[in-house]
Design a protein around this motif. Sequence first.
Motif, mmCIF file in Angstrom:
data_model
loop_
_atom_site.group_PDB
_atom_site.id
_atom_site.type_symbol
_atom_site.label_atom_id
_atom_site.label_comp_id
_atom_site.label_asym_id
_atom_site.label_seq_id
_atom_site.Cartn_x
_atom_site.Cartn_y
_atom_site.Cartn_z
ATOM 1 N N PHE A 164 -34.382 18.850 22.960
ATOM 2 C CA PHE A 164 -34.369 18.362 21.413
ATOM 3 C C PHE A 164 -33.539 17.164 21.451
ATOM 4 O O PHE A 164 -33.903 16.228 20.572
ATOM 5 N N ARG A 165 -32.604 16.974 21.986
ATOM 6 C CA ARG A 165 -31.753 15.824 22.055
ATOM 7 C C ARG A 165 -32.392 14.549 22.390
ATOM 8 O O ARG A 165 -32.365 13.664 22.075
ATOM 9 N N LEU A 206 -35.625 14.300 22.227
ATOM 10 C CA LEU A 206 -36.710 14.060 21.151
ATOM 11 C C LEU A 206 -36.134 13.407 20.012
ATOM 12 O O LEU A 206 -37.011 13.077 19.391
ATOM 13 N N ALA A 207 -34.916 13.438 20.017
ATOM 14 C CA ALA A 207 -34.416 12.984 18.626
ATOM 15 C C ALA A 207 -34.368 11.156 18.603
ATOM 16 O O ALA A 207 -34.066 10.796 17.513
ATOM 17 N N ASP A 208 -34.824 10.672 19.568
ATOM 18 C CA ASP A 208 -34.587 9.300 19.509
ATOM 19 C C ASP A 208 -36.291 8.477 19.545
ATOM 20 O O ASP A 208 -36.710 9.007 20.504
ATOM 21 N N PRO A 209 -36.394 7.830 18.673
ATOM 22 C CA PRO A 209 -37.729 7.401 18.245
ATOM 23 C C PRO A 209 -38.099 6.655 19.735
ATOM 24 O O PRO A 209 -39.311 6.492 20.024
ATOM 25 N N ARG A 237 -39.516 9.135 22.057
ATOM 26 C CA ARG A 237 -40.493 9.684 21.618
ATOM 27 C C ARG A 237 -41.867 8.770 22.006
ATOM 28 O O ARG A 237 -42.907 9.298 22.445
ATOM 29 N N LEU A 265 -42.661 9.026 25.714
ATOM 30 C CA LEU A 265 -43.333 10.342 25.685
ATOM 31 C C LEU A 265 -44.959 10.013 25.229
ATOM 32 O O LEU A 265 -45.854 10.433 26.083
ATOM 33 N N GLU A 266 -44.958 9.383 24.018
ATOM 34 C CA GLU A 266 -46.516 9.224 23.684
ATOM 35 C C GLU A 266 -47.207 8.527 24.763
ATOM 36 O O GLU A 266 -48.281 8.706 25.042
ATOM 37 N N GLY A 294 -48.096 10.142 27.712
ATOM 38 C CA GLY A 294 -49.309 11.163 27.380
ATOM 39 C C GLY A 294 -50.273 10.620 27.627
ATOM 40 O O GLY A 294 -51.517 11.430 27.960
ATOM 41 N N LEU A 327 -42.357 20.413 27.477
ATOM 42 C CA LEU A 327 -42.320 20.401 26.032
ATOM 43 C C LEU A 327 -42.528 21.758 25.345
ATOM 44 O O LEU A 327 -42.066 21.992 24.359
ATOM 45 N N PHE A 380 -34.969 16.546 14.703
ATOM 46 C CA PHE A 380 -34.831 16.787 16.391
ATOM 47 C C PHE A 380 -33.228 16.981 16.454
ATOM 48 O O PHE A 380 -33.005 17.739 16.993
ATOM 49 N N ALA A 427 -30.932 20.253 18.160
ATOM 50 C CA ALA A 427 -30.462 19.906 19.312
ATOM 51 C C ALA A 427 -29.122 20.811 19.732
ATOM 52 O O ALA A 427 -28.677 20.732 20.627
ATOM 53 N N TRP A 464 -45.416 16.729 15.520
ATOM 54 C CA TRP A 464 -45.301 16.073 16.667
ATOM 55 C C TRP A 464 -45.574 16.414 18.137
ATOM 56 O O TRP A 464 -46.339 15.808 18.650
ATOM 57 N N GLN A 498 -48.638 15.598 20.397
ATOM 58 C CA GLN A 498 -48.504 15.167 21.849
ATOM 59 C C GLN A 498 -49.285 16.112 22.559
ATOM 60 O O GLN A 498 -50.021 15.528 23.669
#
Lengths: 110, 110
Positions: free
Chosen positions: A10-11, A13-16, A19, A22-23, A26, A77, B10, B14, B83, B87
């Motif tokens: 979760f931590r 994922l907390a940053d844009p 994220r 990751l996108e 993907g 995930l 998120f 965390a 999200w 993903q």
Amino acid sequence: MSAVPADAVFRALADPTRRRVLERLGRGPATVGDLAKPFEMALPSFLQHLRMLETAGLVESEKVGRVRTYRLVPERLKLAEDWLARQRRLWETRLDQLDDLLKTLKESES
Amino acid sequence: MSAVPADAVFRALADPTRRRVLERLGRGPATVGDLAKPFEMALPSFLQHLRMLETAGLVESEKVGRVRTYRLVPERLKLAEDWLARQRRLWETRLDQLDDLLKTLKESES
DNA sequence: TCAATAGTTAGGTATTGACCTAACTATTGA
DNA sequence: TCAATAGTTAGGTCAATACCTAACTATTGA
């Protein structure tokens, strides 16, 4: 204080920035340089994000020659997804129970 | 530095304390005292967690007399769920494409 | 072989997070 | 009315995050 794996996920994922990385992953593996290109950020700052994703287990990487390539580890995930799904089941159950209660009350009125 | 709402959600998720609070609220509203009871933590520290959940929009609260009651705002969790779902769709699509490619290659062999 | 490339390490700053104690305010029940 | 209860505010510590610049190492292509 048990730093559960979910915490790190979760931590991460907390940053844009993370994220977006990751996108990007993907859609397939990519090198550090490729990943960094869309961001204004200095490279060392960006590397820190990659490291955080890797320690969270969300991505893995391999270096060949001077090039390091990253790819997604999708199973990871699932940790987050599962928690959220379980959570949703919980409160949906509760709302259903409330619903039943209200229905019962209405019926006993008549 | 667009601090997107997803960031706060998120980040709120965390921490294990906050996730436990959400699990608890999934079974119905509760007062500050009720929520705090299972934790060793000093009350002011715990309040900070509640505040963080509230600014993330995951919970809301109302004070009546000297008692403040918290309840879940389930819609907010959807931000995170969406999200993750998006993903998953992304990389599943990609894996399917890989799969198709491999199938095509195998067929053209024979 | 050597300059450009790809990534890494070292080290510094500012902000935020996760905790604490002490002291306070507002409500309520005996 | 006043002591107990429920929550809040103030303020301090320590570690982690999110960034930076400067300087470095290892690889590779001309």
